[in-house]
Design an enzyme around this catalytic site. Structure first.
Site, short mmCIF file in Angstrom:
data_model
loop_
_atom_site.label_atom_id
_atom_site.label_comp_id
_atom_site.label_asym_id
_atom_site.label_seq_id
_atom_site.Cartn_x
_atom_site.Cartn_y
_atom_site.Cartn_z
NE ARG A 98 -4.11 -1.49 0.08
CZ ARG A 98 -4.30 -2.50 -0.72
NH1 ARG A 98 -3.43 -2.68 -1.62
NH2 ARG A 98 -5.45 -3.18 -0.98
CG HIS A 114 -3.32 -0.70 -6.91
ND1 HIS A 114 -3.65 -0.27 -5.90
CD2 HIS A 114 -3.36 -2.22 -6.67
CE1 HIS A 114 -3.88 -1.04 -4.80
NE2 HIS A 114 -3.70 -2.22 -5.38
C1 OXD Z 1 -5.41 -6.39 -3.02
C2 OXD Z 1 -4.86 -5.16 -4.16
O1 OXD Z 1 -5.59 -5.76 -1.88
O2 OXD Z 1 -5.06 -5.24 -5.45
O3 OXD Z 1 -5.87 -7.22 -3.79
O4 OXD Z 1 -4.05 -4.35 -3.92
#
Ligand code: OXD
Length: 308
Positions: A223, A271
């Site tokens: 993250r 992402h």
């Molecule tokens: C997840 C993501 O948490 O794609 O699956 O970041």
């Protein structure tokens, strides 16, 4: 009884179709088209609108549409008695392991530098980094971290792993929480796969970068909140970190004006390290939906206190 799919930024139609293919009798709504709030018992969410879940009197379970649950845990308006689960599809950990392996190979074979040289018509062989001269270190050894660590091990890398509790993984040097210093001192390429919790927020900071073995590299596929962005810029500018590969950001999409864009020592992807597959996810969602209806334990239930 109905099942609700919610996301501000994902097309959820393929998920609804996949669910109905498995069970045509299901009653599935896609936010904001909710037929009857009182009928919703199970929701599947990815970046839901704030305060949405406060008004469902019979809601029992919210499943994240991915592996991360920080978007649910950070919403204080979700009543305490609602259980959280997440989707840990086998293909999700495989995709992440592939992404990380690619990023590590790009680092040691200097692929980004060659792309840059190609754009400028420069023919210049560069020294590559030998696999046995470096070690990679995976932070977070849950299902996804373990898959990534073993994929790297099977490709001939020296692999270290760091996790809250002591893990045993064949061919991986596992360190526990209080051994962070030794883990970092033995690691060149640091790979973040941790859940985002108040404890891990901002863990990728200058102190951590200084503690790594040189040359040092960062791969963040967890993250954006794990990374102190200004510390990374400083570490890159002072050669503490030679290169960073980032798939996640504190603000997504990464704003056009963000200083990360245009830096040749940063590789940016939007992402996409792993993306949940509608068919595979539908099976896991349905399994947990049936478990909820029959009062059985849920798969991949999240400890709301622990944060993962
Ligand atoms: C997840 C993501 O948490 O794609 O699956 O970041």
């Amino acid at each position: 009884m109905s099942l609700l799919l919610v996301s501000k930024n994902r097309n959820l139609k393929p998920y609804k179709e996949a669910l109905l293919e498995l069970d045509p009798n299901l009653d599935v709504d896609i936010w904001p088209g909710i037929q009857n709030k009182e009928r919703v018992q199970f929701a599947v969410a990815w970046r839901h609108p704030a305060n949405l879940f406060d008004g469902f009197p019979n809601l029992k379970v919210i499943s994240s549409l991915g592996a991360g649950v920080d978007h649910l845990l950070s919403d204080n308006t979700i009543p305490d008695d609602i259980q959280f689960t997440r989707i840990v599809a086998p293909s999700l950990s495989g995709q992440l392991a592939d992404y990380v392996l690619t990023a590590v190979l790009n680092i040691i074979r200097k692929t980004d530098r060659y792309l840059d040289q190609q754009r400028r018509a420069i023919w210049r062989p560069l020294d590559s980094i030998k696999k046995d001269a470096i070690a990679v270190g995976v932070m977070g050894l849950g299902a996804i971290g373990e898959k990534t660590a073993t994929r790297l091990r099977d490709n001939g890398f020296n692999v270290n792993g760091w996790s809250k509790s002591q893990k045993q993984i064949d061919g991986v040097n596992c360190y526990r929480k209080d051994q962070l210093g030794s883990f970092l001192a033995q690691t060149n390429i640091i790979i973040c796969l941790l859940p985002l919790t108040p404890e891990t927020e901002g863990i990728l900071d200058l102190e951590l970068f200084k503690s790594l073995k040189k040359p040092s590299f960062l791969i963040n596929v967890a993250r954006g909140g794990h990374l102190v962005e200004e510390d990374l810029i400083y570490a890159l500018d002072t050669d503490l970190i030679s290169h960073a590969t980032l798939d996640v950001f504190s603000e997504e999409p990464l704003p056009e004006s963000h200083p990360f864009w245009g830096r040749d020592k940063i590789t940016i992807t939007p992402h996409i390290a792993s993306v949940t597959d509608p068919k595979e996810s539908a099976e896991l969602i349905l399994e947990n939906y049936k478990r909820m209806l029959s009062g059985m334990d849920l798969l991949h239930q999240v400890d709301r206190e622990a944060g993962y």
